[in-house]
Design an enzyme around this catalytic site. Sequence first.
Site: not given
Length: 338
Positions: A92, A186
């Site tokens: 990410c 997340c």
Amino acid sequence: MKILVAMSGGVDSTVTAYKLKNAGHEIIGCYMKLHGKPNYHEENIKKVEKVAKFLDIPYHILDLQEDFKDKVYMPFVNTYKEGKTPNPCALCNRFIKLGKLLDFAKSLGCEKLATGHYARLEEGCIKTAFDESKDQSYFLASADKEALKYLIFPLGEMKKEDVKKFALGIEVLKSFATQKESSEICFVEDTYVQVLEQFMDTKIPGKVLDSKGNVVGKHEGYMHYTIGKRRGFEVKGAHEPHFVLKINPKENQIIVGKKEELKTSEFNLKNINLFIEAKELDCEVKIRYRSKSTPCKVIIDEGKGAKITLNEPVYGLASGQMAVFYDRDRVIASGFIE
């Protein structure tokens, strides 16, 4: 200076935006929508709106869900499917936060991109944070070297407790200092297996083998296990703890053994990401986020892979995880364990 600030609705990015605004910079906020977890974005966007209004700054909502799915989410699923251990935060950072978001910052005419990461930048290199307990240099080590010249990490010289105290001292920001910390991954609500269940059957009982190939028990499906795990499988007649040594996804088997069998003194790396010019390195390596650094020698091959020889063995080396190489407090390379 015109700066885009990655804003998540958390205390770190909020204090980052506040400090840069107070330093006299032109600030633009940006919230990234990365996944479709229910009710996740609505609450965060409200918090970002509150901060943007207080600081009197514009903000954008950038929908990167397709990019995130392609570069982070599905590689996470597929890596587990291959019997390896993924590192979604590293992907990410490289492709989304310090990739697509940086491209967006440039498109707005911003000179810099600021995030709430706990790390430092010095002479174009990532360095460990002042707060060692929150240091995120490990996860940032996958970044493209060219991206570093555009980055700012305003919290790198601060301790987390001081960031919270700072927010508590500002009436509008008090609630940010006391809210619950976000989870490390997340898009994972409780366990990673719940994510995998959306794509495959994870409950397929299989055989547990010892390191000699003998069947010693049963397990509930290889995707429930990672290297070093010591529970959730059966080993008949065992009087000592057994740990997962290896995973064989094709046969739905896990290989287990005693702790000593988890020892590794060398391993290979693919896709090495170098921040300095070198063919050999004498440095230290972290084989996972919370591991201690271990002295090692790195021999880099022409295909940009590498062979790592450790001065002392480590336990539980996991294929798919990122290895990060340090020269004291400076990140000099990273790569993924084969």
